[in-house]
Motif scaffolding. Sequence first.
Motif, PDB file in Angstrom:
ATOM      1  N   VAL A 119       0.846  -1.193   0.000  1.00 38.86           N
ATOM      2  CA  VAL A 119       0.000   0.000   0.000  1.00 38.86           C
ATOM      3  C   VAL A 119       0.884   1.246   0.000  1.00 38.86           C
ATOM      4  CG1 VAL A 119      -1.710   1.290   1.343  1.00 38.86           C
ATOM      5  CG2 VAL A 119      -1.863  -1.201   1.195  1.00 38.86           C
ATOM      6  N   LYS A 120       1.951   1.198   0.799  1.00 37.85           N
ATOM      7  CA  LYS A 120       2.904   2.310   0.879  1.00 37.85           C
ATOM      8  C   LYS A 120       4.290   1.696   1.027  1.00 37.85           C
ATOM      9  CE  LYS A 120       4.140   6.271   3.789  1.00 37.85           C
ATOM     10  NZ  LYS A 120       3.808   6.976   5.049  1.00 37.85           N
ATOM     11  N   PRO A 121       5.177   1.924   0.069  1.00 36.68           N
ATOM     12  CA  PRO A 121       6.526   1.366   0.168  1.00 36.68           C
ATOM     13  C   PRO A 121       7.247   1.867   1.420  1.00 36.68           C
ATOM     14  CG  PRO A 121       6.128   2.283  -2.019  1.00 36.68           C
ATOM     15  CD  PRO A 121       4.975   2.709  -1.148  1.00 36.68           C
ATOM     16  N   ALA A 122       8.180   1.062   1.903  1.00 38.33           N
ATOM     17  CA  ALA A 122       8.957   1.439   3.089  1.00 38.33           C
ATOM     18  C   ALA A 122       9.730   2.722   2.825  1.00 38.33           C
ATOM     19  CB  ALA A 122       9.910   0.315   3.459  1.00 38.33           C
ATOM     20  N   GLN A 123       9.758   3.584   3.835  1.00 39.13           N
ATOM     21  CA  GLN A 123      10.468   4.851   3.723  1.00 39.13           C
ATOM     22  C   GLN A 123      10.748   5.411   5.113  1.00 39.13           C
ATOM     23  OE1 GLN A 123       7.180   7.997   2.529  1.00 39.13           O
ATOM     24  NE2 GLN A 123       6.876   6.068   1.429  1.00 39.13           N
ATOM     25  N   LYS A 124      11.653   6.363   5.163  1.00 39.62           N
ATOM     26  CA  LYS A 124      11.934   7.064   6.417  1.00 39.62           C
ATOM     27  C   LYS A 124      10.656   7.774   6.855  1.00 39.62           C
ATOM     28  CE  LYS A 124      16.501   6.510   6.655  1.00 39.62           C
ATOM     29  NZ  LYS A 124      17.195   5.861   7.757  1.00 39.62           N
ATOM     30  N   THR A 125      10.472   7.855   8.182  1.00 37.42           N
ATOM     31  CA  THR A 125       9.269   8.486   8.718  1.00 37.42           C
ATOM     32  C   THR A 125       9.597   9.831   9.365  1.00 37.42           C
ATOM     33  OG1 THR A 125       9.500   7.505  10.898  1.00 37.42           O
ATOM     34  CG2 THR A 125       8.306   6.213   9.234  1.00 37.42           C
ATOM     35  N   SER A 126       8.567  10.619   9.618  1.00 33.15           N
ATOM     36  CA  SER A 126       8.756  11.914  10.271  1.00 33.15           C
ATOM     37  C   SER A 126       9.167  11.757  11.731  1.00 33.15           C
ATOM     38  CB  SER A 126       7.467  12.729  10.187  1.00 33.15           C
ATOM     39  OG  SER A 126       6.422  12.045  10.850  1.00 33.15           O
ATOM     40  N   TRP A 127       8.901  10.595  12.322  1.00 38.20           N
ATOM     41  CA  TRP A 127       9.215  10.368  13.731  1.00 38.20           C
ATOM     42  C   TRP A 127      10.572   9.681  13.944  1.00 38.20           C
ATOM     43  CZ3 TRP A 127       9.328   5.096  14.094  1.00 38.20           C
ATOM     44  CH2 TRP A 127       8.500   4.374  13.246  1.00 38.20           C
ATOM     45  N   GLY A 128      11.345   9.534  12.866  1.00 42.47           N
ATOM     46  CA  GLY A 128      12.703   9.000  12.990  1.00 42.47           C
ATOM     47  C   GLY A 128      12.845   7.511  12.763  1.00 42.47           C
ATOM     48  N   GLY A 129      11.792   6.866  12.324  1.00 41.47           N
ATOM     49  CA  GLY A 129      11.848   5.437  12.048  1.00 41.47           C
ATOM     50  C   GLY A 129      11.801   5.145  10.561  1.00 41.47           C
ATOM     51  N   TYR A 130      11.366   3.936  10.236  1.00 42.73           N
ATOM     52  CA  TYR A 130      11.299   3.470   8.859  1.00 42.73           C
ATOM     53  C   TYR A 130      10.102   2.534   8.781  1.00 42.73           C
ATOM     54  CZ  TYR A 130      13.155   1.550   4.455  1.00 42.73           C
ATOM     55  OH  TYR A 130      13.354   1.177   3.147  1.00 42.73           O
ATOM     56  N   SER A 131       9.175   2.777   7.846  1.00 44.16           N
ATOM     57  CA  SER A 131       8.003   1.902   7.776  1.00 44.16           C
ATOM     58  C   SER A 131       7.357   1.912   6.404  1.00 44.16           C
ATOM     59  CB  SER A 131       6.967   2.294   8.839  1.00 44.16           C
ATOM     60  OG  SER A 131       6.212   3.412   8.434  1.00 44.16           O
ATOM     61  N   GLY A 132       6.548   0.894   6.185  1.00 46.64           N
ATOM     62  CA  GLY A 132       5.730   0.761   4.990  1.00 46.64           C
ATOM     63  C   GLY A 132       4.462   0.020   5.359  1.00 46.64           C
ATOM     64  N   TYR A 133       3.500  -0.008   4.444  1.00 46.98           N
ATOM     65  CA  TYR A 133       2.218  -0.660   4.702  1.00 46.98           C
ATOM     66  C   TYR A 133       1.917  -1.684   3.616  1.00 46.98           C
ATOM     67  CZ  TYR A 133       1.079   3.000   8.099  1.00 46.98           C
ATOM     68  OH  TYR A 133       1.075   3.844   9.180  1.00 46.98           O
ATOM     69  N   PHE A 134       1.274  -2.785   4.036  1.00 50.66           N
ATOM     70  CA  PHE A 134       0.773  -3.754   3.059  1.00 50.66           C
ATOM     71  C   PHE A 134      -0.654  -4.125   3.405  1.00 50.66           C
ATOM     72  CE2 PHE A 134       2.444  -6.818   6.230  1.00 50.66           C
ATOM     73  CZ  PHE A 134       1.438  -7.787   6.265  1.00 50.66           C
ATOM     74  N   ALA A 135      -1.358  -4.638   2.396  1.00 52.40           N
ATOM     75  CA  ALA A 135      -2.704  -5.168   2.592  1.00 52.40           C
ATOM     76  C   ALA A 135      -2.645  -6.674   2.442  1.00 52.40           C
ATOM     77  CB  ALA A 135      -3.663  -4.571   1.561  1.00 52.40           C
ATOM     78  N   ASP A 136      -3.310  -7.383   3.359  1.00 48.46           N
ATOM     79  CA  ASP A 136      -3.394  -8.837   3.235  1.00 48.46           C
ATOM     80  C   ASP A 136      -4.418  -9.153   2.140  1.00 48.46           C
ATOM     81  OD1 ASP A 136      -5.979  -8.749   4.326  1.00 48.46           O
ATOM     82  OD2 ASP A 136      -5.499 -10.021   6.037  1.00 48.46           O
ATOM     83  N   PRO A 137      -4.659 -10.433   1.833  1.00 46.05           N
ATOM     84  CA  PRO A 137      -5.586 -10.749   0.747  1.00 46.05           C
ATOM     85  C   PRO A 137      -7.012 -10.210   0.919  1.00 46.05           C
ATOM     86  CG  PRO A 137      -4.207 -12.639   1.204  1.00 46.05           C
ATOM     87  CD  PRO A 137      -3.939 -11.631   2.295  1.00 46.05           C
ATOM     88  N   ASP A 138      -7.409  -9.891   2.149  1.00 46.72           N
ATOM     89  CA  ASP A 138      -8.741  -9.330   2.374  1.00 46.72           C
ATOM     90  C   ASP A 138      -8.740  -7.821   2.505  1.00 46.72           C
ATOM     91  OD1 ASP A 138     -10.917 -11.552   2.786  1.00 46.72           O
ATOM     92  OD2 ASP A 138      -9.045 -12.311   3.623  1.00 46.72           O
ATOM     93  N   GLY A 139      -7.577  -7.203   2.318  1.00 44.81           N
ATOM     94  CA  GLY A 139      -7.495  -5.753   2.369  1.00 44.81           C
ATOM     95  C   GLY A 139      -7.211  -5.165   3.735  1.00 44.81           C
ATOM     96  N   TYR A 140      -6.950  -6.015   4.744  1.00 42.00           N
ATOM     97  CA  TYR A 140      -6.583  -5.490   6.060  1.00 42.00           C
ATOM     98  C   TYR A 140      -5.190  -4.890   5.958  1.00 42.00           C
ATOM     99  CZ  TYR A 140     -10.659  -7.831   7.900  1.00 42.00           C
ATOM    100  OH  TYR A 140     -11.950  -8.218   8.136  1.00 42.00           O
ATOM    101  N   ILE A 141      -5.017  -3.712   6.558  1.00 47.63           N
ATOM    102  CA  ILE A 141      -3.780  -2.954   6.417  1.00 47.63           C
ATOM    103  C   ILE A 141      -2.850  -3.211   7.603  1.00 47.63           C
ATOM    104  CG2 ILE A 141      -2.774  -0.657   6.134  1.00 47.63           C
ATOM    105  CD1 ILE A 141      -4.594  -1.488   3.803  1.00 47.63           C
TER     106      ILE A 141
END
Length: 132
Positions: free
Chosen positions: A98-120
Amino acid sequence: MEQRITVITLGVADLQRSVRFYEQLGWKCSDKSVGDLIVFDMPGILFALYPIGELAEDVTIPHEPSRFSGITIAHNTHSEEEVAEILAQVETIGGSIVKPAQKTSWGGYSGYFADPDGYIFEVAYNPFWKIE
């Protein structure tokens, strides 16, 4: 009410597809599973899958899907590299980024995925949190 969550249950369209997805992430079904309720033991909580129609019937609210429910489930990792590895794995087993991994505003690193039913799910590395 005590400040505690015991079980998170996701209503899923295809139970076996969802079980395969989470097993391919390396998760193991629990002996607490019974019938159409598939349970995964986790530290301090149970994660469960249940057919969406049956869950909606139990709740007594019709299932009416939306694009974004306003809820995400987070998995914290030990490194930025682990975030990238998990997101790459998700794409190979039927999830979508859903959102590729990237640096965050809070100093971390994260990304998002959806499972086969769309849960994020968020996959994150937070250098300020120690994972037990």
